[in-house]
Motif scaffolding. Structure first.
Motif, PDB file in Angstrom:
ATOM      1  N   GLU A 133     -35.371 -54.156  50.758  1.00 19.98           N
ATOM      2  CA  GLU A 133     -35.012 -53.254  49.614  1.00 19.98           C
ATOM      3  C   GLU A 133     -35.055 -54.257  48.159  1.00 19.98           C
ATOM      4  O   GLU A 133     -35.458 -54.210  47.350  1.00 19.98           O
ATOM      5  N   ARG A 134     -34.196 -55.268  48.553  1.00 22.38           N
ATOM      6  CA  ARG A 134     -34.030 -56.356  47.623  1.00 22.38           C
ATOM      7  C   ARG A 134     -35.324 -57.108  47.136  1.00 22.38           C
ATOM      8  O   ARG A 134     -35.659 -57.157  45.781  1.00 22.38           O
ATOM      9  N   LYS A 136     -38.495 -55.445  47.303  1.00 24.74           N
ATOM     10  CA  LYS A 136     -39.436 -54.690  46.711  1.00 24.74           C
ATOM     11  C   LYS A 136     -38.577 -54.086  45.150  1.00 24.74           C
ATOM     12  O   LYS A 136     -39.202 -53.596  44.313  1.00 24.74           O
ATOM     13  N   LYS A 137     -37.309 -54.393  45.193  1.00 18.94           N
ATOM     14  CA  LYS A 137     -36.471 -54.090  43.921  1.00 18.94           C
ATOM     15  C   LYS A 137     -36.867 -55.090  42.823  1.00 18.94           C
ATOM     16  O   LYS A 137     -36.799 -54.619  41.484  1.00 18.94           O
ATOM     17  N   THR A 138     -36.693 -56.268  43.193  1.00 18.01           N
ATOM     18  CA  THR A 138     -36.906 -57.403  42.093  1.00 18.01           C
ATOM     19  C   THR A 138     -38.516 -58.064  42.008  1.00 18.01           C
ATOM     20  O   THR A 138     -38.862 -58.153  41.055  1.00 18.01           O
ATOM     21  N   ARG A 139     -38.874 -58.408  43.273  1.00 20.44           N
ATOM     22  CA  ARG A 139     -40.248 -59.109  43.392  1.00 20.44           C
ATOM     23  C   ARG A 139     -40.174 -60.122  42.426  1.00 20.44           C
ATOM     24  O   ARG A 139     -41.342 -60.520  41.742  1.00 20.44           O
TER      25      ARG A 139
END
Length: 215
Positions: A133-134, A136-139
């Motif tokens: 999740e981290r 995919k959220k920041t990339r």
């Protein structure tokens, strides 16, 4: 007419953003009397527990790297939901060979690989999903590594742009040198748990059994 995006269809572009899980389970258990991945834990084996948690997570696909010389490992890893079981005949040369065997099995559209150890008894889909999740959220980083109260460990995710670096690693090392080299590109993901250790010795396993007896 289906909707299109520059560079391919929406489906193709989504596939290029997949995160595949690689479970490293080809260890030789040199400090144990028995193959540690096959030790019992909560009614199943250690490796089966890790595999099931990975399957239940938000990973797009799961591959498991095993040592073909360890009887029973293939059966424990080859369960519904596992995309591939990779037989690492070079396991005696160290952990790096399992990392590379797993990466070789990934398709070109896999954007990142998340590594798990097959002997982490308390890993759950929660920890796996937190890293994904981290990412995919920041990339905005090349490496996303779990940490628990200052102690770094697995799961750890590498973007495809660092795969070649992982192929250059030798011996009984996973991605430590790559993480050190690209430390400025590491984003730490706090797990807030003391239970992400892996089992290396008899003492580690006895600790797990004692905790289970007390729970």
């Amino acid at each position: 007419m289906g909707a299109k995006k520059r560079g391919g269809s929406i489906i193709d572009n989504l596939k290029k953003r997949e995160v595949w899980g690689i479970i490293l389970a080809a260890g030789l258990s040199s400090r144990m009397d028995a193959p540690k991945m096959l030790l019992p834990f909560r009614g199943k084996t250690l490796v089966r527990s890790v595999v099931e948690q990975a399957i239940n997570s938000s990973l797009d696909e799961v591959v498991v790297v095993v040592n073909p010389e360890v009887a029973g490992m293939v059966n424990e890893a080859r369960i519904p939901g596992v995309r591939k079981v990779i037989l690492n005949s070079r396991a005696k040369r160290g952990l790096s060979t399992s990392v590379q065997a797993g990466l070789t099995a990934l398709p070109e559209h896999a954007e990142a690989a998340l590594f798990l150890l097959g002997d982490q008894p308390y890993i759950t889909e929660r920890e796996i999903n937190k890293v994904i999740e981290r990412y995919k959220k920041t990339r905005n980083s090349s490496i996303y590594q779990s940490t628990s109260f200052g102690v770094r460990g697995h799961p750890v995710l590498f973007h495809r742009e660092l795969f070649n670096e992982l192929f250059s690693v030798n011996g009984d090392e996973g991605g430590r040198s790559v993480i050190k080299k690209y430390n400025q590109q590491v984003e730490l993901v706090e797990m807030s748990t003391n239970h992400l250790f892996d089992i290396d010795t008899k003492g580690d396993y006895e600790k797990v059994l004692n905790e289970e007896d007390c729970s």
